[in-house]
Scaffold this motif. Structure first.
Motif, mmCIF file in Angstrom:
data_model
loop_
_atom_site.group_PDB
_atom_site.id
_atom_site.type_symbol
_atom_site.label_atom_id
_atom_site.label_comp_id
_atom_site.label_asym_id
_atom_site.label_seq_id
_atom_site.Cartn_x
_atom_site.Cartn_y
_atom_site.Cartn_z
ATOM 1 N N VAL A 53 0.887 -1.169 0.000
ATOM 2 C CA VAL A 53 0.000 0.000 0.000
ATOM 3 C C VAL A 53 0.920 1.212 0.000
ATOM 4 O O VAL A 53 1.633 1.452 0.969
ATOM 5 C CB VAL A 53 -0.906 0.035 1.241
ATOM 6 N N ALA A 54 0.921 1.975 -1.099
ATOM 7 C CA ALA A 54 1.860 3.076 -1.254
ATOM 8 C C ALA A 54 1.120 4.408 -1.331
ATOM 9 O O ALA A 54 0.136 4.539 -2.057
ATOM 10 C CB ALA A 54 2.686 2.870 -2.515
ATOM 11 N N GLU A 68 -10.533 6.860 6.966
ATOM 12 C CA GLU A 68 -11.849 6.672 7.595
ATOM 13 C C GLU A 68 -12.567 5.441 7.064
ATOM 14 O O GLU A 68 -13.390 4.855 7.759
ATOM 15 C CB GLU A 68 -12.719 7.916 7.341
ATOM 16 N N ASN A 69 -12.273 5.024 5.834
ATOM 17 C CA ASN A 69 -13.056 3.961 5.211
ATOM 18 C C ASN A 69 -12.322 2.634 5.046
ATOM 19 O O ASN A 69 -12.950 1.630 4.711
ATOM 20 C CB ASN A 69 -13.565 4.437 3.850
ATOM 21 N N VAL A 74 -5.601 0.287 7.922
ATOM 22 C CA VAL A 74 -4.200 0.283 7.474
ATOM 23 C C VAL A 74 -3.492 1.611 7.798
ATOM 24 O O VAL A 74 -2.304 1.628 8.114
ATOM 25 C CB VAL A 74 -4.131 -0.019 5.954
ATOM 26 N N PHE A 75 -4.255 2.713 7.761
ATOM 27 C CA PHE A 75 -3.607 4.036 7.781
ATOM 28 C C PHE A 75 -3.591 4.706 9.153
ATOM 29 O O PHE A 75 -4.517 4.546 9.953
ATOM 30 C CB PHE A 75 -4.340 4.966 6.802
ATOM 31 N N THR A 76 -2.558 5.500 9.390
ATOM 32 C CA THR A 76 -2.497 6.379 10.562
ATOM 33 C C THR A 76 -2.015 7.756 10.097
ATOM 34 O O THR A 76 -1.275 7.870 9.122
ATOM 35 C CB THR A 76 -1.520 5.849 11.629
ATOM 36 N N GLU A 95 0.187 -1.922 6.477
ATOM 37 C CA GLU A 95 -0.028 -2.354 5.089
ATOM 38 C C GLU A 95 -0.056 -3.875 4.950
ATOM 39 O O GLU A 95 -0.659 -4.410 4.025
ATOM 40 C CB GLU A 95 1.006 -1.739 4.139
ATOM 41 N N ASP A 96 0.564 -4.579 5.869
ATOM 42 C CA ASP A 96 0.557 -6.045 5.791
ATOM 43 C C ASP A 96 -0.832 -6.633 6.071
ATOM 44 O O ASP A 96 -1.078 -7.804 5.806
ATOM 45 C CB ASP A 96 1.606 -6.648 6.731
#
Ligand code: SF4
Ligand code: F3S
Length: 118
Positions: A53-54, A68-69, A74-76, A95-96
């Motif tokens: 995930v890049a 949010e979705n 995965v995201f911070t 991302e893993d």
């Protein structure tokens, strides 16, 4: 939009270089477990963060829809002080855990995210 072939067209920033960046101006920009693909020249150029995930930090404008979705979080958020586009970016910290749903890729208004689902 993010270059989907970034892993061929860019060089991964070395751990040594990342350590150097962390110890200089803004320490929050470069996480521990996510690869960074250069060029990196803070605060203006922050590279592409992540591999499966890049996120292109120089395109992301902190819309937040990806974070949010994403069904598996995965995201911070990370602070990117003085970046010309936005002072917040999303790091693909987990991302893993990505399940390749492609929601983030479809929802980002500036196409800052690439997910390698192959
Ligand atoms: Fe999350 Fe889906 Fe994007 Fe993977 S593809 S980071 S699971 S929203
Ligand atoms: Fe950034 Fe796009 Fe997410 S602008 S915060 S990568 S939806």
């Amino acid at each position: 939009a993010i270059d989907p072939n970034f892993d061929q067209n860019r060089e991964q920033v070395s751990e040594e270089k990342l350590d150097e960046l962390r110890s200089s101006a803004d320490q929050t920009t470069f996480g521990d477990d996510v690869a960074v693909w250069g060029p990196v020249e803070p605060p203006e150029k922050l590279g592409i963060h992540g591999t499966h995930v890049a996120v292109d930090y120089d395109i992301c404008l902190a819309d937040g829809a990806c974070l949010e979705n994403c069904p598996v979080d995965v995201f911070t958020w990370v602070d990117t002080p003085d970046h010309p586009v936005s002072e917040l970016k999303v790091e693909p910290t987990n991302e893993d855990q990505c399940i390749d749903c492609m929601l983030c890729v479809d929802i980002c208004p500036v196409d800052a995210i690439d997910v390698d689902a192959s």
